[in-house]
Write a protein that holds these residues in place. Structure first.
Motif, PDB file in Angstrom:
ATOM      1  N   THR A   1       0.824  -1.200   0.000  1.00  0.00           N
ATOM      2  CA  THR A   1       0.000   0.000   0.000  1.00  0.00           C
ATOM      3  C   THR A   1       0.861   1.253   0.000  1.00  0.00           C
ATOM      4  O   THR A   1       0.616   2.200  -0.756  1.00  0.00           O
ATOM      5  CB  THR A   1      -0.931   0.005   1.221  1.00  0.00           C
ATOM      6  OG1 THR A   1      -1.751  -1.160   1.194  1.00  0.00           O
ATOM      7  CG2 THR A   1      -1.816   1.244   1.216  1.00  0.00           C
ATOM      8  N   ASP A   2       1.893   1.275   0.836  1.00  0.00           N
ATOM      9  CA  ASP A   2       2.786   2.431   0.901  1.00  0.00           C
ATOM     10  C   ASP A   2       3.491   2.648  -0.431  1.00  0.00           C
ATOM     11  O   ASP A   2       3.627   3.790  -0.895  1.00  0.00           O
ATOM     12  CB  ASP A   2       3.816   2.244   2.011  1.00  0.00           C
ATOM     13  CG  ASP A   2       3.190   2.300   3.405  1.00  0.00           C
ATOM     14  OD1 ASP A   2       2.032   2.769   3.511  1.00  0.00           O
ATOM     15  OD2 ASP A   2       3.848   1.853   4.370  1.00  0.00           O
TER      16      ASP A   2
ATOM     17  N   HIS B   1       1.103   4.082  -3.017  1.00  0.00           N
ATOM     18  CA  HIS B   1       0.843   5.495  -2.765  1.00  0.00           C
ATOM     19  C   HIS B   1       2.033   6.354  -3.192  1.00  0.00           C
ATOM     20  O   HIS B   1       1.855   7.422  -3.794  1.00  0.00           O
ATOM     21  CB  HIS B   1       0.549   5.722  -1.282  1.00  0.00           C
ATOM     22  CG  HIS B   1      -0.810   5.224  -0.862  1.00  0.00           C
ATOM     23  ND1 HIS B   1      -1.165   5.050   0.462  1.00  0.00           N
ATOM     24  CD2 HIS B   1      -1.902   4.882  -1.580  1.00  0.00           C
ATOM     25  CE1 HIS B   1      -2.411   4.612   0.530  1.00  0.00           C
ATOM     26  NE2 HIS B   1      -2.867   4.491  -0.697  1.00  0.00           N
ATOM     27  N   GLN B   2       3.246   5.896  -2.880  1.00  0.00           N
ATOM     28  CA  GLN B   2       4.433   6.670  -3.239  1.00  0.00           C
ATOM     29  C   GLN B   2       4.592   6.741  -4.757  1.00  0.00           C
ATOM     30  O   GLN B   2       4.933   7.792  -5.311  1.00  0.00           O
ATOM     31  CB  GLN B   2       5.688   6.047  -2.617  1.00  0.00           C
ATOM     32  CG  GLN B   2       6.951   6.885  -2.845  1.00  0.00           C
ATOM     33  CD  GLN B   2       8.122   6.406  -2.001  1.00  0.00           C
ATOM     34  OE1 GLN B   2       8.029   5.406  -1.303  1.00  0.00           O
ATOM     35  NE2 GLN B   2       9.218   7.135  -2.043  1.00  0.00           N
TER      36      GLN B   2
ATOM     37  N   ALA C   1       2.149   6.454  -7.039  1.00  0.00           N
ATOM     38  CA  ALA C   1       1.094   7.309  -7.577  1.00  0.00           C
ATOM     39  C   ALA C   1       1.419   8.785  -7.343  1.00  0.00           C
ATOM     40  O   ALA C   1       1.218   9.631  -8.230  1.00  0.00           O
ATOM     41  CB  ALA C   1      -0.250   6.954  -6.945  1.00  0.00           C
ATOM     42  N   ALA C   2       1.925   9.105  -6.163  1.00  0.00           N
ATOM     43  CA  ALA C   2       2.270  10.498  -5.850  1.00  0.00           C
ATOM     44  C   ALA C   2       3.417  10.976  -6.731  1.00  0.00           C
ATOM     45  O   ALA C   2       3.422  12.124  -7.205  1.00  0.00           O
ATOM     46  CB  ALA C   2       2.647  10.626  -4.376  1.00  0.00           C
TER      47      ALA C   2
END
Length: 291
Positions: A52-53, A56-57, A59-60
């Motif tokens: 998950t982390d 997110h990283q 995608a960011a």
């Protein structure tokens, strides 16, 4: 691929995919890179959190690369130095595209594809984006090479067939482009992009009835499709229906002024008007000679 340089596809480049990465790709990419070592532990909670982390990283990073390419590149480079692996390298390549450094971006994506341990669809994605970057510097040979490699990995994706068809069309290889577009339409009969590009190829080959059939079908499926309206205007002009051609081109300008399609439409109107004026002047000159 022979290197011909004439094409009616030159104004139809597929740019929208250059920096686009789907949510599915983010999940598959980070899942394959982060979770694979943890599968033997039955995807424990720490591994799920890591996935998950990482997602997110990633995608960011991609968002920053698209909105502020230089900041995105700097962030991706720092992430890569800290062990970010393929996601960080891919994000850096996307940022390079945003910066307009297409050759370096394509080279980085090719290197990623060569060294990647990810799944076939991820590698094909690298190659597809590399190919589109190569087309931006008119290196159609390398673009075709990468698209062919991608199709050897994933031959059931109509988008890959359409992309290679566009490269072939830009090189003036219309029959080969039609072959690829036929394969795309076999996989997805309602693929509007494939219909529009095949219509353009038929027009280049002066097979206007088939061109019109494809464009009419594309507009039936998607009435506001810019390239389809642009192409129908071209076909109306060829058929001598200047009024209908003007209506199609004006609709493109009204719908998307400032885009390449609108510029092409405006150029077509100006050329048609100039041709009409020249034709009228010639007619008047001939009549004067007769009198």
């Amino acid at each position: 691929m022979p290197g011909r340089n004439v094409s009616s596809f030159s104004g139809l480049r597929r740019l929208s995919m250059l920096t686009a990465v789907s949510a599915g790709m983010i999940g598959a990419f980070t899942g394959s890179l982060v979770l694979a070592p943890s599968l033997a532990m039955a995807q424990s909670q720490p591994a799920v959190n890591a996935q998950t982390d990482a997602a997110h990283q990633y995608a960011a990073c991609l968002k920053l690369a698209r909105l502020k390419p230089q900041d995105g590149y700097d962030s991706a480079s720092q992430w890569a130095d800290m062990g970010g692996g393929e996601p960080a390298e891919h994000c850096a390549a996307v940022a390079l595209i945003g910066l307009g450094d297409y050759t370096q971006a394509a080279t980085k994506l090719d290197t990623l594809a060569d060294k990647s341990s990810s799944s076939a669809d991820i590698v094909a994605g690298f190659l597809g984006q590399a190919a589109q970057a190569w087309t931006m510097v008119n290196n159609l040979q390398f673009a075709w090479r990468d698209q062919t490699r991608a199709l050897k990995l994933i031959d059931k994706d109509p988008t890959l067939w359409v992309d290679r068809a566009v490269t072939l069309g830009m090189a003036g290889q219309y029959w080969e482009a039609i072959d690829d577009l036929n394969k795309a339409l076999d996989l997805d009969p309602n693929n509007v992009e494939a219909l529009v590009y095949r219509g353009s190829a038929w027009r280049a080959l002066e097979t206007y009835d088939l061109a019109r059939a494809d464009i009419d079908r594309a507009l039936e499926l998607q009435p506001d499709h810019l390239q389809a309206r642009l192409e129908r205007g071209n076909l109306n002009r060829i058929a001598g229906n200047k009024k209908a051609a003007r209506e199609d081109w004006l609709a493109v300008i009204e719908q998307a002024d400032g885009t390449p399609a609108a510029k092409a439409a405006r150029d077509n109107i100006e050329k048609m008007d100039v041709d009409s004026e020249n034709g009228n002047a010639k007619m008047m000159e001939e009549n004067a000679k007769k009198n």
